[in-house]
Design a protein around this motif. Structure first.
Motif, PDB file in Angstrom:
ATOM      1  N   GLY A  18     -22.273  25.809   9.334  1.00  0.00           N
ATOM      2  CA  GLY A  18     -23.574  24.815   9.662  1.00  0.00           C
ATOM      3  C   GLY A  18     -23.402  23.753  10.158  1.00  0.00           C
ATOM      4  O   GLY A  18     -24.133  23.164  10.093  1.00  0.00           O
ATOM      5  N   HIS A  19     -22.220  23.432  10.716  1.00  0.00           N
ATOM      6  CA  HIS A  19     -22.379  21.497  10.967  1.00  0.00           C
ATOM      7  C   HIS A  19     -22.790  21.365  12.338  1.00  0.00           C
ATOM      8  O   HIS A  19     -22.097  21.927  13.361  1.00  0.00           O
ATOM      9  N   ARG A  20     -23.139  20.885  12.728  1.00  0.00           N
ATOM     10  CA  ARG A  20     -23.975  20.752  14.674  1.00  0.00           C
ATOM     11  C   ARG A  20     -22.887  18.969  14.577  1.00  0.00           C
ATOM     12  O   ARG A  20     -22.499  18.568  15.965  1.00  0.00           O
ATOM     13  N   ASP A  21     -24.038  17.981  13.741  1.00  0.00           N
ATOM     14  CA  ASP A  21     -23.209  17.087  13.833  1.00  0.00           C
ATOM     15  C   ASP A  21     -22.112  15.959  13.517  1.00  0.00           C
ATOM     16  O   ASP A  21     -21.541  16.211  11.977  1.00  0.00           O
ATOM     17  N   ILE A  22     -20.749  16.408  14.566  1.00  0.00           N
ATOM     18  CA  ILE A  22     -19.239  15.995  13.897  1.00  0.00           C
ATOM     19  C   ILE A  22     -19.145  14.728  14.347  1.00  0.00           C
ATOM     20  O   ILE A  22     -19.093  14.747  15.812  1.00  0.00           O
ATOM     21  N   ALA A  23     -18.719  14.083  13.516  1.00  0.00           N
ATOM     22  CA  ALA A  23     -18.192  12.635  14.344  1.00  0.00           C
ATOM     23  C   ALA A  23     -16.420  12.998  14.524  1.00  0.00           C
ATOM     24  O   ALA A  23     -15.585  13.552  13.560  1.00  0.00           O
ATOM     25  N   LEU A  24     -15.831  11.966  14.902  1.00  0.00           N
ATOM     26  CA  LEU A  24     -13.973  12.095  15.034  1.00  0.00           C
ATOM     27  C   LEU A  24     -13.933  10.383  14.237  1.00  0.00           C
ATOM     28  O   LEU A  24     -14.806   9.236  15.109  1.00  0.00           O
ATOM     29  N   ILE A  25     -13.058  10.060  13.034  1.00  0.00           N
ATOM     30  CA  ILE A  25     -12.851   8.772  12.539  1.00  0.00           C
ATOM     31  C   ILE A  25     -11.089   8.946  14.045  1.00  0.00           C
ATOM     32  O   ILE A  25     -10.092  10.342  12.766  1.00  0.00           O
ATOM     33  N   SER A  26     -11.432   8.121  14.497  1.00  0.00           N
ATOM     34  CA  SER A  26      -9.980   8.095  15.022  1.00  0.00           C
ATOM     35  C   SER A  26      -8.903   7.165  15.078  1.00  0.00           C
ATOM     36  O   SER A  26      -8.899   7.121  13.225  1.00  0.00           O
ATOM     37  N   GLY A  27      -7.400   7.106  15.454  1.00  0.00           N
ATOM     38  CA  GLY A  27      -6.373   6.702  15.213  1.00  0.00           C
ATOM     39  C   GLY A  27      -6.779   5.159  15.637  1.00  0.00           C
ATOM     40  O   GLY A  27      -7.923   4.401  16.380  1.00  0.00           O
ATOM     41  N   ASP A  28      -5.408   4.264  14.785  1.00  0.00           N
ATOM     42  CA  ASP A  28      -5.577   2.935  14.728  1.00  0.00           C
ATOM     43  C   ASP A  28      -5.656   2.287  16.692  1.00  0.00           C
ATOM     44  O   ASP A  28      -4.713   2.578  17.146  1.00  0.00           O
ATOM     45  N   PRO A  29      -6.958   1.502  16.512  1.00  0.00           N
ATOM     46  CA  PRO A  29      -7.247   1.182  18.446  1.00  0.00           C
ATOM     47  C   PRO A  29      -5.796   0.468  18.868  1.00  0.00           C
ATOM     48  O   PRO A  29      -5.886  -0.166  20.094  1.00  0.00           O
ATOM     49  N   ARG A  30      -5.191  -0.048  17.606  1.00  0.00           N
ATOM     50  CA  ARG A  30      -4.165  -0.611  18.209  1.00  0.00           C
ATOM     51  C   ARG A  30      -2.734  -0.154  19.274  1.00  0.00           C
ATOM     52  O   ARG A  30      -2.500  -1.161  19.804  1.00  0.00           O
TER      53      ARG A  30
END
Length: 309
Positions: free
Chosen positions: A175-187
């Motif tokens: 039922g989820h439509r607003d799904i974010a991604l916590i991505s990896g280390d920007p370094r």
């Protein structure tokens, strides 16, 4: 300590025949081999590994190169090591871990010493400087991961497109439509898994939102706190960041490892990466190269969806 001469006398063969059995340099009949091996066991003879390596120009040692100073050793990396070591042992090889940096500064010296017959390269970058060193030194290698242009290389990797699609579909079904991604280390902007996961998410997600995070619980917690209130589910790429994210939000996190799920008090779904299979396949592919076989077909394996009881 027993000598080769004593083994030869006990087995009733020449020293040269004992050498053929020890070094695998010439065929020996099964009956003769059995007599020699029985004599070795009776006398407590131990093979001289160094001499055997010099005679065969092989050490039967494989090196797994892992940049431990750049990437923390998590559950997936541990599975790489153990499964690769088991696969090597099955085929009469030994596997050692070389914790050298991603820049390859120490790699040239290590391969130049002839300590290992070949290398399993891990934590592969899209433009990985370590590849040039292995190619210039004619060192056999295989990759757990892919470069930007992997054609002609021996590699195994996660199928990130299929994995992200599985994750998003699962959350959509919940039922989820607003799904974010916590991505990896920007370094580590050139690190293959981070780049490919984010690319697949941006292509497949509706109204995507990416928040970078270093690979620590504190960074994961800070990243989760920056998510807008309308976000109801989040994919967390790194298991350490996931611990912090899960402690902060009431959203449904989707993680990469079961260990993180077990440590959290939040109901979690996780994606089990095929680390054991990748370690085994990479090691087998490298040994095939060493034995003169053609470059094996690359393998892409998706993660599998698991839910904590």
């Amino acid at each position: 300590m027993a000598t080769m001469r004593e083994v030869a006398e006990r087995a009733g063969v020449s020293i040269a025949t004992v050498s053929f059995v020890l070094n695998g340099t010439k065929p020996v009949s099964p009956a003769t081999r059995a007599r020699i091996e029985a004599a070795m066991a009776e006398l407590g003879y131990r093979r001289n590994v160094v001499a055997r390596a010099l005679a065969r120009r092989r050490t039967n040692i494989l090196a797994m190169v892992y940049p431990a100073l750049d990437h923390r050793i998590g559950s997936a990396a541990a599975e790489f090591f153990t499964s690769a070591a088991d696969a090597a042992r099955t085929l009469d090889y030994h596997l050692v871990l070389w914790p050298v940096g991603s820049d390859g500064a120490d790699l040239r010296e290590l391969v130049g010493q002839g300590l290992a017959d070949g290398v399993v390269l891990t934590e592969v970058q899209l433009h990985d400087p370590r590849l040039a060193i292995l190619q210039e030194t004619s060192t056999p290698f295989t990759l757990i991961g892919r470069t930007a242009e992997p054609g002609g290389l021996s590699y195994v990797d996660i199928d990130f497109d299929a994995t992200v699609d599985l994750a998003l579909q699962h959350l959509h079904d919940q039922g989820h439509r607003d799904i974010a991604l916590i991505s990896g280390d920007p370094r580590f902007e050139d690190y293959g898994p981070y780049v490919r996961t984010e690319a697949a998410y941006l292509r497949l997600a509706k109204d995507p939102l990416v928040v970078p995070s270093a690979n620590t619980p504190a960074s994961g917690k800070a990243a989760a706190s920056r998510l807008p209130d309308h976000i109801t589910a989040v994919l967390v790429l790194n298991e350490y960041a996931a611990l912090g994210a899960a402690s902060t939000r009431t959203v449904l996190p989707l993680l990469m490892t079961p260990e993180t799920a077990a440590l959290s008090t939040t109901p979690l779904t996780y994606l089990r990466t095929p680390a054991a299979e990748l370690g085994r396949l990479a090691t087998q592919a490298l040994i095939q190269q060493l034995q003169g076989a053609p470059t094996p077909t690359p393998h892409l394996l998706p993660a599998t969806l698991q839910e904590r009881p």
